[in-house]
Scaffold this motif. Sequence first.
Motif, PDB file in Angstrom:
ATOM      1  N   VAL A 250      39.935  10.917  66.919  1.00  0.00           N
ATOM      2  CA  VAL A 250      39.782  11.923  68.086  1.00  0.00           C
ATOM      3  C   VAL A 250      40.829  12.887  68.257  1.00  0.00           C
ATOM      4  O   VAL A 250      40.699  13.938  68.380  1.00  0.00           O
ATOM      5  N   ILE A 251      42.159  12.500  68.121  1.00  0.00           N
ATOM      6  CA  ILE A 251      43.146  13.442  68.165  1.00  0.00           C
ATOM      7  C   ILE A 251      43.257  14.616  66.908  1.00  0.00           C
ATOM      8  O   ILE A 251      43.342  15.638  67.169  1.00  0.00           O
ATOM      9  N   GLY A 252      42.906  14.197  65.915  1.00  0.00           N
ATOM     10  CA  GLY A 252      42.781  14.981  64.865  1.00  0.00           C
ATOM     11  C   GLY A 252      41.568  16.188  64.886  1.00  0.00           C
ATOM     12  O   GLY A 252      41.822  17.232  64.487  1.00  0.00           O
ATOM     13  N   SER A 253      40.687  15.527  65.413  1.00  0.00           N
ATOM     14  CA  SER A 253      39.244  16.375  65.533  1.00  0.00           C
ATOM     15  C   SER A 253      39.676  17.549  66.946  1.00  0.00           C
ATOM     16  O   SER A 253      38.916  18.605  66.665  1.00  0.00           O
ATOM     17  N   VAL A 254      40.191  16.798  67.907  1.00  0.00           N
ATOM     18  CA  VAL A 254      40.545  17.976  69.176  1.00  0.00           C
ATOM     19  C   VAL A 254      41.602  18.929  68.456  1.00  0.00           C
ATOM     20  O   VAL A 254      41.384  20.243  68.867  1.00  0.00           O
ATOM     21  N   ALA A 255      42.601  18.490  67.886  1.00  0.00           N
ATOM     22  CA  ALA A 255      43.645  19.625  67.329  1.00  0.00           C
ATOM     23  C   ALA A 255      42.833  20.427  66.319  1.00  0.00           C
ATOM     24  O   ALA A 255      43.092  21.664  66.127  1.00  0.00           O
ATOM     25  N   ASN A 256      41.935  20.214  65.338  1.00  0.00           N
ATOM     26  CA  ASN A 256      41.335  20.858  64.462  1.00  0.00           C
ATOM     27  C   ASN A 256      40.421  21.828  65.318  1.00  0.00           C
ATOM     28  O   ASN A 256      40.241  22.891  64.581  1.00  0.00           O
ATOM     29  N   TYR A 257      39.631  21.364  66.177  1.00  0.00           N
ATOM     30  CA  TYR A 257      39.014  22.300  67.084  1.00  0.00           C
ATOM     31  C   TYR A 257      39.806  23.566  67.704  1.00  0.00           C
ATOM     32  O   TYR A 257      39.564  24.552  67.611  1.00  0.00           O
ATOM     33  N   PHE A 258      40.951  23.191  67.988  1.00  0.00           N
ATOM     34  CA  PHE A 258      41.701  24.183  68.662  1.00  0.00           C
ATOM     35  C   PHE A 258      42.225  25.272  67.385  1.00  0.00           C
ATOM     36  O   PHE A 258      42.073  26.486  67.864  1.00  0.00           O
ATOM     37  N   LYS A 259      42.731  24.476  66.633  1.00  0.00           N
ATOM     38  CA  LYS A 259      43.013  25.551  65.292  1.00  0.00           C
ATOM     39  C   LYS A 259      41.924  26.369  64.994  1.00  0.00           C
ATOM     40  O   LYS A 259      42.055  27.546  64.735  1.00  0.00           O
ATOM     41  N   ALA A 260      40.563  25.578  64.938  1.00  0.00           N
ATOM     42  CA  ALA A 260      39.446  26.520  64.458  1.00  0.00           C
ATOM     43  C   ALA A 260      39.196  27.723  65.248  1.00  0.00           C
ATOM     44  O   ALA A 260      38.688  29.014  64.777  1.00  0.00           O
ATOM     45  N   PHE A 261      39.576  27.735  66.475  1.00  0.00           N
ATOM     46  CA  PHE A 261      39.388  28.843  67.603  1.00  0.00           C
ATOM     47  C   PHE A 261      40.522  29.548  67.724  1.00  0.00           C
ATOM     48  O   PHE A 261      40.364  30.528  68.553  1.00  0.00           O
ATOM     49  N   GLY A 262      41.420  29.650  66.977  1.00  0.00           N
ATOM     50  CA  GLY A 262      42.621  30.476  67.138  1.00  0.00           C
ATOM     51  C   GLY A 262      43.846  30.434  67.601  1.00  0.00           C
ATOM     52  O   GLY A 262      44.660  31.299  68.046  1.00  0.00           O
ATOM     53  N   TRP A 263      44.095  28.829  67.755  1.00  0.00           N
ATOM     54  CA  TRP A 263      45.409  28.338  68.501  1.00  0.00           C
ATOM     55  C   TRP A 263      46.550  28.939  67.914  1.00  0.00           C
ATOM     56  O   TRP A 263      46.551  28.850  66.753  1.00  0.00           O
ATOM     57  N   LYS A 264      47.562  29.471  68.514  1.00  0.00           N
ATOM     58  CA  LYS A 264      48.731  30.132  67.996  1.00  0.00           C
ATOM     59  C   LYS A 264      49.997  29.290  68.211  1.00  0.00           C
ATOM     60  O   LYS A 264      50.226  28.783  69.214  1.00  0.00           O
ATOM     61  N   ARG A 265      50.412  28.592  66.951  1.00  0.00           N
ATOM     62  CA  ARG A 265      51.574  27.882  67.122  1.00  0.00           C
ATOM     63  C   ARG A 265      52.719  28.589  67.841  1.00  0.00           C
ATOM     64  O   ARG A 265      53.284  29.702  67.472  1.00  0.00           O
ATOM     65  N   GLY A 266      53.248  27.824  68.604  1.00  0.00           N
ATOM     66  CA  GLY A 266      54.351  28.222  69.408  1.00  0.00           C
ATOM     67  C   GLY A 266      54.322  29.059  70.690  1.00  0.00           C
ATOM     68  O   GLY A 266      55.187  29.376  71.278  1.00  0.00           O
ATOM     69  N   MET A 267      52.810  29.441  70.753  1.00  0.00           N
ATOM     70  CA  MET A 267      52.681  30.403  71.858  1.00  0.00           C
ATOM     71  C   MET A 267      52.430  29.625  73.380  1.00  0.00           C
ATOM     72  O   MET A 267      51.811  28.759  73.393  1.00  0.00           O
ATOM     73  N   PRO A 268      53.294  30.219  74.175  1.00  0.00           N
ATOM     74  CA  PRO A 268      52.901  29.690  75.601  1.00  0.00           C
ATOM     75  C   PRO A 268      51.439  30.271  75.925  1.00  0.00           C
ATOM     76  O   PRO A 268      50.739  30.950  75.484  1.00  0.00           O
ATOM     77  N   SER A 269      50.912  29.020  76.927  1.00  0.00           N
ATOM     78  CA  SER A 269      49.528  29.424  77.432  1.00  0.00           C
ATOM     79  C   SER A 269      49.494  30.395  78.699  1.00  0.00           C
ATOM     80  O   SER A 269      48.541  31.069  78.755  1.00  0.00           O
ATOM     81  N   THR A 270      50.277  30.132  79.341  1.00  0.00           N
ATOM     82  CA  THR A 270      50.440  30.971  80.427  1.00  0.00           C
ATOM     83  C   THR A 270      51.833  31.443  80.794  1.00  0.00           C
ATOM     84  O   THR A 270      52.858  30.826  80.409  1.00  0.00           O
ATOM     85  N   PHE A 271      51.940  32.359  81.735  1.00  0.00           N
ATOM     86  CA  PHE A 271      53.279  32.966  82.263  1.00  0.00           C
ATOM     87  C   PHE A 271      53.021  32.906  83.674  1.00  0.00           C
ATOM     88  O   PHE A 271      51.853  33.545  84.216  1.00  0.00           O
ATOM     89  N   PRO A 272      54.173  32.948  84.502  1.00  0.00           N
ATOM     90  CA  PRO A 272      54.141  33.130  85.819  1.00  0.00           C
ATOM     91  C   PRO A 272      53.867  34.678  86.129  1.00  0.00           C
ATOM     92  O   PRO A 272      54.351  35.626  85.371  1.00  0.00           O
ATOM     93  N   VAL A 273      53.361  34.965  87.159  1.00  0.00           N
ATOM     94  CA  VAL A 273      52.964  36.493  87.448  1.00  0.00           C
ATOM     95  C   VAL A 273      52.930  36.902  88.975  1.00  0.00           C
ATOM     96  O   VAL A 273      52.511  35.868  89.837  1.00  0.00           O
ATOM     97  N   GLN A 274      53.840  37.819  89.296  1.00  0.00           N
ATOM     98  CA  GLN A 274      53.788  38.178  90.942  1.00  0.00           C
ATOM     99  C   GLN A 274      53.375  39.883  90.749  1.00  0.00           C
ATOM    100  O   GLN A 274      52.661  40.386  89.657  1.00  0.00           O
ATOM    101  N   PHE A 275      52.979  40.102  92.014  1.00  0.00           N
ATOM    102  CA  PHE A 275      52.628  41.871  91.886  1.00  0.00           C
ATOM    103  C   PHE A 275      53.502  42.804  92.768  1.00  0.00           C
ATOM    104  O   PHE A 275      54.242  42.080  93.704  1.00  0.00           O
ATOM    105  N   ASP A 276      53.643  43.856  92.262  1.00  0.00           N
ATOM    106  CA  ASP A 276      54.151  45.010  93.137  1.00  0.00           C
ATOM    107  C   ASP A 276      53.121  45.489  93.826  1.00  0.00           C
ATOM    108  O   ASP A 276      52.305  46.426  93.337  1.00  0.00           O
TER     109      ASP A 276
END
Length: 367
Positions: A250-276
């Motif tokens: 299960v763990i290997g398959s989920v990880a393989n799925y994400f890699k296949a769809f372009g997961w970038k090692r070490g990249m954050p998924s989100t950043f906080p944002v505010q507005f001017d």
Amino acid sequence: MRRLISPALATAVCLTVASLILPAAAAPKAKAHAKPAAAEKQSTAVRGGPTYATRDDAMQFADEVAARRKLDPEWVRATIGGARMLTNVPRLMLPAPKGTPKNWHAYRARFIDPVRIAAGVRFWRNNAETLARAENEFGVPAEIIVGIIGVETIYGRNMGSFRVIDALSTLSFDFPQAHPRAAERQAFFREELESFLSTESRTHEDPMRPLGSYAGAMGMPQFMPSSLAKYAVDYDGDGRIDLVNNTVDVIGSVANYFKAFGWKRGMPSTFPVQFDEARLQKATLLAPDIVPTFGADSFVAAGAVLDAQAASFKGLLALIELQNGGDAPTYVAGTQNFYVITRYNWSSYYAMSVLDLGREVKAAMEQ
């Protein structure tokens, strides 16, 4: 896949899905197909109307699949013919009525709670070595994998009680025409039914046995049949793929799925944002929806305010809006990795739940 479907709303009857235990290599062709069992002998979880044996459109589809996939026509006809129309499933596919307010806080509360967090801690502790291995090999953090499996099935507790053949046949031949994308969605489920039949034929298992969600998603990670065929892996090397009982696979398959769809090692998924507010061009930022489109400079030029880490980010960003009913929306800046999570389920609310559950479990682990 697609598209993958949202977490199963099926009742929590967790039974072994025989055909999700797949041989790592194609089975010998000389072995005969398992005959579909009689309908009256199936799980009591099956509830529905008549079978599809007398439906001309279903039998025509069976013949087309048999020809395309080079399968035994009688076996395909018997399998689809033995499926029952699930009368309650079509309405579950209809979108919420127009004007129904979305509420991120309410959505989040469904998936981030003490029970799921505690189950996630147990899962992580019991599978720490495999999670670390998958993170090293695929670049997908343990908390993302833990978040996915927790949101989908509470770590195998709720894998669904609908017969997959019934669910997929119902949505292939009786998809609700009131749905705004009925033709597209029905075509998708027919492709999934075809993929399911192809896998069942190859593995020579009884196609009437697998259980899953009302949309046909299966196992701990709730893979649809096409995703199972494309991305599931034999991660413990025992010669078979088991997404029901084998957490290593299960763990290997989920990880393989994400890699296949372009997961970038070490990249954050989100950043906080505010507005001017004086410079804010919110409509411009929201126009691409959740697709990363803006460099940090153009994001800021449109009125977003980023912290130092986000401002120096070299990838593309998307403005993610999570509505909170009558309260002010929640906003984050999403990266390519956030977008990849939505390839598992096409919803920014889902992706944020996965991230938040993974973070909460990780925090509990560290305590």
